[in-house]
Write a protein that holds these residues in place. Structure first.
Motif, short mmCIF file in Angstrom:
data_model
loop_
_atom_site.label_atom_id
_atom_site.label_comp_id
_atom_site.label_asym_id
_atom_site.label_seq_id
_atom_site.Cartn_x
_atom_site.Cartn_y
_atom_site.Cartn_z
N THR A 274 -1.11 -0.27 14.66
CA THR A 274 -1.73 -1.09 13.63
C THR A 274 -0.96 -0.96 12.33
OG1 THR A 274 -3.29 0.69 13.11
CG2 THR A 274 -4.02 -0.96 14.70
N GLU A 275 -1.33 -0.03 11.51
CA GLU A 275 -0.72 0.15 10.19
C GLU A 275 0.76 0.50 10.27
OE1 GLU A 275 -2.18 -0.37 7.17
OE2 GLU A 275 -3.83 -1.14 8.39
N TYR B 135 -2.69 4.36 14.82
CA TYR B 135 -1.92 4.09 13.60
C TYR B 135 -0.60 3.37 13.87
CZ TYR B 135 0.85 4.79 9.43
OH TYR B 135 1.64 4.58 8.34
N ARG C 95 0.84 -1.19 0.00
CA ARG C 95 0.00 0.00 0.00
C ARG C 95 0.87 1.24 0.00
NH1 ARG C 95 -3.72 -1.49 4.93
NH2 ARG C 95 -1.85 -2.60 5.47
N ARG D 215 4.05 -1.95 10.15
CA ARG D 215 4.74 -2.56 9.02
C ARG D 215 6.08 -1.91 8.73
NH1 ARG D 215 3.19 -0.60 3.38
NH2 ARG D 215 2.25 1.41 3.73
N ASP E 64 2.41 4.73 1.17
CA ASP E 64 2.79 5.24 2.48
C ASP E 64 1.96 6.50 2.74
OD1 ASP E 64 3.99 6.31 4.72
OD2 ASP E 64 6.02 6.28 3.91
#
Length: 64
Positions: free
Chosen positions: A58-59, A55, A8, A62, A10
């Motif tokens: 969770t996201e 954020y 995805r 990565r 950034d």
């Protein structure tokens, strides 16, 4: 080079809200100088980019 379909974009590459970003920067500087709270600065920075409060848990994980 093209992006892999599972990858995805950034969200930090978008242009943040300038007023909110400036406020977050000031809060971060104050927090680093011991005159502010890092959690408030982080919340302001996330808001500047339109990201949810969780954020980083969770996201954002990565990029760890």
């Amino acid at each position: 080079m093209t992006n892999i379909a599972t990858e995805r974009d950034d969200p930090l590459e978008i242009k943040p809200d300038p007023n909110k970003a400036a406020s977050a920067c000031r809060q971060l500087i104050r927090a680093q100088a011991g005159r502010g709270r890092i959690d408030r600065a982080l919340a302001s920075a996330l808001a500047a980019f339109g990201l949810p409060a969780d954020y980083l848990d969770t996201e954002g994980g990565r990029w760890k």
